[in-house]
Scaffold this motif. Structure first.
Motif, PDB file in Angstrom:
ATOM      1  N   GLU A 298      38.880  25.636   6.506  1.00 61.10           N
ATOM      2  CA  GLU A 298      37.718  24.959   5.937  1.00 61.10           C
ATOM      3  C   GLU A 298      36.558  25.933   5.764  1.00 61.10           C
ATOM      4  OE1 GLU A 298      35.838  20.597   6.370  1.00 61.10           O
ATOM      5  OE2 GLU A 298      36.107  21.640   8.286  1.00 61.10           O
ATOM      6  N   LYS A 299      36.354  26.783   6.761  1.00 59.93           N
ATOM      7  CA  LYS A 299      35.247  27.744   6.734  1.00 59.93           C
ATOM      8  C   LYS A 299      35.383  28.738   5.576  1.00 59.93           C
ATOM      9  CE  LYS A 299      33.029  31.303   9.611  1.00 59.93           C
ATOM     10  NZ  LYS A 299      33.077  32.013  10.925  1.00 59.93           N
ATOM     11  N   VAL A 300      36.622  29.181   5.286  1.00 57.90           N
ATOM     12  CA  VAL A 300      36.805  30.198   4.244  1.00 57.90           C
ATOM     13  C   VAL A 300      36.906  29.597   2.843  1.00 57.90           C
ATOM     14  CG1 VAL A 300      37.869  31.821   5.851  1.00 57.90           C
ATOM     15  CG2 VAL A 300      39.343  30.308   4.479  1.00 57.90           C
ATOM     16  N   GLY A 301      36.870  28.266   2.743  1.00 57.28           N
ATOM     17  CA  GLY A 301      36.801  27.645   1.427  1.00 57.28           C
ATOM     18  C   GLY A 301      38.082  27.073   0.875  1.00 57.28           C
ATOM     19  N   ALA A 302      39.104  26.867   1.717  1.00 61.39           N
ATOM     20  CA  ALA A 302      40.342  26.247   1.243  1.00 61.39           C
ATOM     21  C   ALA A 302      40.065  24.816   0.783  1.00 61.39           C
ATOM     22  CB  ALA A 302      41.396  26.251   2.339  1.00 61.39           C
TER      23      ALA A 302
END
Length: 310
Positions: free
Chosen positions: A98-102
């Protein structure tokens, strides 16, 4: 959250490319990603079974998730596999995705202990409560040792709005039928993907949403062709392509894990990549490589060296 219009169609479980030291080969990975996007896939699923997640450390999985999400850069939806035998690890990896933008996470059930239904429900609930990302369940009972029944999945979907779909890698097409009738019957936006190549056409005919299948890595034109032809009601063409897809599963019997088979097929079809695999998988020997070529010829994915039409 229930809207899942961006999760449909053909989404390959992308092979992860490594150099001969077992490190992520970013150049090779970029080559594969660009090839698949150019081919017209509807998304990319990284760190599934074919992505060798079970042979990687947590840090290696994070590296793959970070690089692939950044490199795709919003061109298609990115799904990251975060399954593990440990609930805490799944939460950690899902929060990282979630943090990396998936765009979503895909989660196979724990594959060591056979859990009580109560504990399995608590496992998925804890994960669903830990992220805002859409979650696709991943049902592969041959490897996980435990089936996700339609009734169980319905209970999860009723409780958690961010559980939006499932990848059904199951032997029996009746399981997919029952998943569609039971869960999509109540939640029409819930997406059901087939996992096996030759289940795509029947899944679509039953009202399913597409496939997350290994052959897309080396023959995207087949699954994409089946999907588009079906959606445009060109059923004869869909069936003709499906017949070619039916040859594909025989190649997965050449070795186990068959991640090496998929990478060799990708290379045979012209992708300039390393075919290194992580142990306990090993390189495909010459005899099996010859068998693979024969299967690809039968599926009309390589020219027949004899010049005889097959």
């Amino acid at each position: 959250m229930r809207s899942t219009t961006k999760f449909q169609g053909i989404i390959p479980p992308v092979s992860i490319i490594f150099n001969d030291r077992g490190e992520l080969d970013k150049k090779g990975m970029a080559t594969v990603i660009d090839f698949l996007i150019d081919a017209g896939v509807d998304g990319l699923f990284f760190l599934g079974s074919g992505g060798e997640f079970s042979q990687m450390s947590v840090e290696e999985r994070k590296e793959v998730a970070s690089f692939t999400t950044e490199y795709v850069n919003g061109r298609v939806p990115v799904l990251i596999g975060t399954g593990s035998t440990s609930t805490r690890e799944v939460v950690l990896l899902s929060q990282h995705a979630e943090k990396v933008g998936a765009d979503a996470v895909v989660i196979i059930n724990p594959y060591y202990w056979a859990l009580t239904e109560e504990n399995l429900f608590a496992h998925y609930s804890e994960i669903a409560n830990s992220v805002h990302l859409p979650i696709l369940l991943y049902n592969f009972p041959t490897l996980s040792g435990q089936d996700l029944s339609p009734e169980f999945v319905l209970q999860l979907v009723e409780k958690h709005e961010n559980i939006v779909g499932i990848k059904e890698t199951v032997e029996n097409i009746a399981h997919i039928r029952d998943m569609i009738l039971t869960v999509k019957g109540k939640f029409p936006d819930f997406v059901v993907f087939s996992g096996f190549d030759d289940h795509l056409f029947p899944t679509l005919s039953l009202g399913g949403d597409g496939a997350i299948s290994a052959s897309v890595n080396f023959a995207p034109e087949l699954a994409i062709g089946v999907y588009k032809a079906f959606k445009e009601n060109r059923i004869d063409q869909a069936v003709a392509l499906h017949k070619r897809l039916a040859f594909i599963p025989t190649m997965y019997k050449l070795d186990s894990p068959f991640v090496n088979v998929v990478k060799e097929a990708m290379k045979l079809r012209g992708l300039d990549i390393s075919t290194h695999v992580l142990p306990p998988a090993r390189s495909l020997n010459n005899e099996k490589l010859a068998e693979l070529k024969t299967i690809l010829v039968k599926a009309e994915l390589l020219p027949d060296p004899s010049g005889v039409q097959v």
